[in-house]
Design a protein around this motif. Structure first.
Motif, short mmCIF file in Angstrom:
data_model
loop_
_atom_site.label_atom_id
_atom_site.label_comp_id
_atom_site.label_asym_id
_atom_site.label_seq_id
_atom_site.Cartn_x
_atom_site.Cartn_y
_atom_site.Cartn_z
N HIS A 1 49.87 43.70 38.39
CA HIS A 1 50.06 42.35 38.75
C HIS A 1 48.87 41.98 39.81
O HIS A 1 48.85 42.72 40.66
CB HIS A 1 51.39 42.08 39.25
N ARG A 2 48.47 40.93 39.32
CA ARG A 2 47.08 40.46 40.25
C ARG A 2 47.88 40.09 41.71
O ARG A 2 46.75 40.11 42.63
CB ARG A 2 46.60 39.35 39.67
N ALA B 1 42.18 40.30 47.14
CA ALA B 1 42.77 39.79 48.39
C ALA B 1 44.12 39.08 48.10
O ALA B 1 44.24 38.58 47.13
CB ALA B 1 41.73 38.91 49.00
N ARG B 2 45.17 39.28 48.96
CA ARG B 2 46.41 38.77 48.59
C ARG B 2 46.94 37.76 49.75
O ARG B 2 48.21 37.47 49.76
CB ARG B 2 47.61 39.80 48.49
N GLN B 3 46.05 37.45 50.76
CA GLN B 3 46.45 36.63 51.82
C GLN B 3 46.97 35.15 51.30
O GLN B 3 47.40 34.38 51.82
CB GLN B 3 45.38 36.38 52.78
N THR C 1 48.65 32.22 35.09
CA THR C 1 49.43 32.38 35.79
C THR C 1 50.41 33.78 35.89
O THR C 1 50.60 34.08 34.69
CB THR C 1 50.63 31.30 35.99
N GLY C 2 50.68 34.50 36.85
CA GLY C 2 51.31 35.70 36.61
C GLY C 2 50.73 36.59 35.91
O GLY C 2 51.27 37.60 35.35
N VAL D 1 39.29 42.28 35.97
CA VAL D 1 39.17 41.08 35.10
C VAL D 1 40.83 40.93 34.57
O VAL D 1 41.64 41.68 34.54
CB VAL D 1 38.50 41.31 33.93
N VAL D 2 41.10 39.64 34.57
CA VAL D 2 42.53 38.91 34.08
C VAL D 2 42.53 39.42 32.38
O VAL D 2 41.55 39.25 31.81
CB VAL D 2 42.55 37.79 34.24
N PHE D 3 43.30 40.06 31.95
CA PHE D 3 43.65 40.41 30.52
C PHE D 3 44.37 39.31 29.89
O PHE D 3 45.33 38.92 30.44
CB PHE D 3 44.02 41.85 30.21
N ASP D 4 43.95 38.80 28.87
CA ASP D 4 44.57 37.67 28.28
C ASP D 4 44.57 37.72 26.52
O ASP D 4 43.41 37.75 26.09
CB ASP D 4 43.98 36.45 28.50
N THR D 5 45.67 37.75 25.92
CA THR D 5 45.75 37.79 24.48
C THR D 5 45.58 36.43 23.83
O THR D 5 45.33 36.37 22.58
CB THR D 5 47.07 38.32 24.01
#
Length: 468
Positions: A69-70, A78-80, A131-132, A149-153
């Motif tokens: 999860h990103r 970075a998660r700030q 999102t998510g 990279v974000v994976f997206d179907t």
């Protein structure tokens, strides 16, 4: 003689009592086993993710990547500036609205970027693309450079930011310089690879240029190039992807996107000879755990349902949802409630969306099971929430999704509740605004399944305990 008869009578009574108790115990065991599929007993503390990443120490095969999860502790980003739950859910609704707007028309003239499914992935204020979403690390070039990279179907073109960067957002990793790769080549704008894109043009040197516009006017544009892609330890030569020189919008800290759609430019189509148009993933139960994304067939104990196509959304993966059960009981719904709008399986949508009548029936049944728990305020699009503050364990009804072909997907308990906090745990489904809106199975309900996409044979599979 009388004493002997009395003894035999007492023995007979005790013997009958013994067998009666055995029968009662057997009946109780059968009942208990029957209840296994009707509810989950959940340790309240287990509902929240840990602040530490927990990744199984297992070897992975060559074509398998760790998926995280990103915004979780397993992410390298970075998660700030993580978005709040309300922001995430608002963005999720924006994605759903955009999908339904695009599905409502098949007139290409109404689509400013051709038939690009990437254009159906909106961003919204406060956080990143989609999102998510979940991220994987891939390598590009020779020598290989790693990118998150974000994976997206629901997207086709894979892209990353590149130098020279005329307009780039801030990302975690150094921006890619393809000229430092010994295997990089440009693609001619007269090439079939270029003309297959939804929107392309020629540079002053006759190389291929691409552009993808997103739902909120976020966009990426640059050169379509080819280079070596490293997927785990597999090297894929001459992989075609976008080298973005002008990228703007709310993409967060990710380095780009990995497109797993069905059109020619997607990684699935480009690697058809290597992996047979098969990929699978497991979305972990918590953001503090890791799942996987794999190319190629290796799935066992998977039930398959037919893969369908919506001509208005040709890259997305559709299937036929026929029923939903709560606590082991089917909801009294006509199958046409789901089949008329169609059902989409989407990695980028967070919360599953149901037709209004189906959601109303699901919510009503769920609330009946949960009457012992105090309610909590609604959370954005989630209207059925509970406060578990004073409980060590809670009893939650099971939910199963029944698909065409006799496939039953028993939703993991972490896919039944969306937990903002112990005092606000909500039913993780939402209703569509209209009965004609597309039914969507989101990534929360896909948690812990081994989800297999066999694009060549047009089938989608579900296997239990995929992340373990």
């Amino acid at each position: 003689m009388a004493s002997s008869s009395s003894s035999l009578l007492i023995f007979y009574i005790f013997l009958n009592l013994f067998f009666f108790l055995l029968l009662v115990e057997k009946i109780s065991l059968v009942s208990a086993r029957g209840l296994v599929g009707e509810h989950h007993i959940i340790d309240v503390k287990s509902l929240l993710p840990s602040s530490n990443c927990s990744v199984p120490d297992k070897g992975t095969r060559a074509s398998k990547l760790k998926l995280v999860h990103r915004h979780g502790p397993c992410s390298s980003l970075a998660r700030q500036d993580n978005p709040s739950h309300v922001e995430l859910l608002q963005q999720d609704q924006s994605r759903v609205d955009s999908i339904n707007r695009r599905a409502a028309t098949n007139a290409a003239s109404l689509n400013p970027v051709g038939d690009s499914l990437s254009a159906r992935v909106p961003a919204n204020t406060g956080a990143a693309l989609g999102t998510g979403n979940y991220i994987v690390n891939i390598g590009l070039g020779t020598p290989s450079k790693s990118f998150s990279v974000v994976f997206d179907t629901g997207s086709d073109l894979t892209w990353t930011q590149c130098v020279p960067c005329d307009n780039c957002y801030t990302q975690k990793d150094p921006i890619y310089d393809p000229t430092q790769s010994s295997t990089f080549t440009n693609i001619s704008c007269n090439s079939n690879y270029c003309t297959q894109l939804d929107q392309s043009s020629c540079s002053s040197t006759s190389t291929c240029l691409y552009q993808v516009q997103y739902g909120d006017n976020s966009q990426t544009q640059g050169s379509l190039i080819q280079d070596t892609l490293t997927f785990s330890s597999d090297n894929i030569p001459n992989f075609r992807y976008g080298c973005g020189h002008d990228n703007s919008g709310l993409f967060g800290k990710s380095d780009g996107l990995l497109g797993l759609g069905r059109e020619p430019v997607s990684i699935i189509s480009q690697t058809a000879q290597l992996y047979g148009k098969v990929f699978s993933y497991c979305i972990p139960s918590k953001s503090s755990y890791a799942g996987y994304l794999a190319l190629g067939s290796s799935a066992t104990s998977v039930q398959y349902t037919p893969m369908l196509t919506n001509p208005n959304l040709p890259s997305f993966y559709f299937l036929k949802l026929v029923a939903i059960s709560v606590g082991g009981q089917r909801l009294a719904l006509s199958p046409t409630v789901f089949s008329s709008p169609g059902t989409l399986l989407d990695s980028g949508t967070v919360i599953s969306r149901l037709p209004p009548t189906a959601y109303s029936a699901l919510r009503s049944s769920f609330r009946q099971y949960m009457t012992n728990y105090p309610t909590a305020p609604a959370l954005s699009i989630l209207d059925t929430c509970y406060d578990f503050t004073n409980y060590q364990t809670v009893k939650v009804p099971s939910i199963a999704l029944l698909f065409d072909g006799g496939v039953t997907a028993n939703v993991d308990f972490t896919g039944i509740l969306y937990v903002a906090s112990i005092s606000q745990a909500c039913l993780a489904f939402a209703g569509n605004n209209d009965a004609s809106d597309i039914v969507i199975i989101g990534n929360v309900q896909q948690r812990r399944f081994n989800v297999v996409y066999d694009v060549g044979n047009l089938k989608i599979g579900f296997g239990a305990n995929g992340c373990s």
